[in-house]
Write an enzyme that holds these catalytic residues in place. Structure first.
Site, PDB file in Angstrom:
ATOM      1  N   CYS A 138       0.806  -1.232   0.000  1.00 24.59           N
ATOM      2  CA  CYS A 138       0.000   0.000   0.000  1.00 24.59           C
ATOM      3  C   CYS A 138       0.836   1.278   0.000  1.00 24.59           C
ATOM      4  CB  CYS A 138      -0.966  -0.003   1.179  1.00 24.59           C
ATOM      5  SG  CYS A 138      -2.213  -1.300   1.027  1.00 24.59           S
ATOM      6  N   HIS A 151     -13.304   9.019  -7.852  1.00 26.10           N
ATOM      7  CA  HIS A 151     -12.346   9.135  -8.951  1.00 26.10           C
ATOM      8  C   HIS A 151     -11.324  10.245  -8.686  1.00 26.10           C
ATOM      9  CE1 HIS A 151     -15.167   6.446 -10.891  1.00 26.10           C
ATOM     10  NE2 HIS A 151     -14.193   6.161 -11.753  1.00 26.10           N
ATOM     11  N   GLU A 173     -12.755  -0.675   2.720  1.00 29.32           N
ATOM     12  CA  GLU A 173     -11.691  -0.504   1.740  1.00 29.32           C
ATOM     13  C   GLU A 173     -11.697  -1.678   0.759  1.00 29.32           C
ATOM     14  OE1 GLU A 173      -7.820   1.594   2.744  1.00 29.32           O
ATOM     15  OE2 GLU A 173      -7.185  -0.508   2.547  1.00 29.32           O
TER      16      GLU A 173
END
Length: 155
Positions: free
Chosen positions: A50, A94, A139
């Site tokens: 990550c 986005h 998530e």
């Protein structure tokens, strides 16, 4: 087999039911609404995959409570959707989260508090009895962070 019937006499206000009968109780009720958004981020000071730029399809679940109004509603689901669309989603969907959110590591734990605060602020201006009871931020389909009203008020 099941028997199905066609409703022939649709209930009419002021004929079959009076306006004062629409509210059934005076209890606090929690309503919930879910949304999804797609976004990219990376984590700082993290040793693992990550730390690289990557994306998620996040899911947000809101729990909002209040007392029913004169027709038996706490809050219209459309009102929650409008707050989400106009005041929260515009910062997330986005987007590159590291750039859009306040300076923070864009962990689910940090983001869920930011989302809670945005919804809390938006609802404060609508009705005094509204409370954000919880927000969950998924998530992945199996991993989420959650914040609850009592934690936010007592910290």
């Amino acid at each position: 087999m099941f028997g199905f019937t066609i409703v022939e006499n649709l209930q009419k206000i002021n004929e079959d039911i009076e306006k004062h009968e629409l509210k059934y109780h005076n209890k606090r009720v929690l309503v919930s609404k879910e949304f999804t958004f797609d976004a990219a981020h990376h984590l700082h000071c993290y040793e693992g995959k990550c730390k690289n730029l990557h994306g998620h399809t996040y899911q947000v679940v809101f729990g909002v409570s209040g007392y029913t109004d004169e027709i038996g509603l706490v809050i219209d689901f459309g009102d929650i959707k409008q707050i989400w669309k106009e005041q929260i989603e515009i910062h997330l969907d986005h987007r590159y989260l590291n750039e859009m959110l306040p300076k923070m590591n864009t962990t689910a734990e940090n983001m869920v508090v930011w989302i809670y605060e945005k919804m809390h602020t938006a609802l404060k201006g609508k009705r005094e009895d509204f409370r954000v009871e919880f927000v969950k931020l998924y998530e992945t389909p199996t991993s989420y962070a959650e914040v609850r009203r009592e934690w936010m008020e007592h910290e």
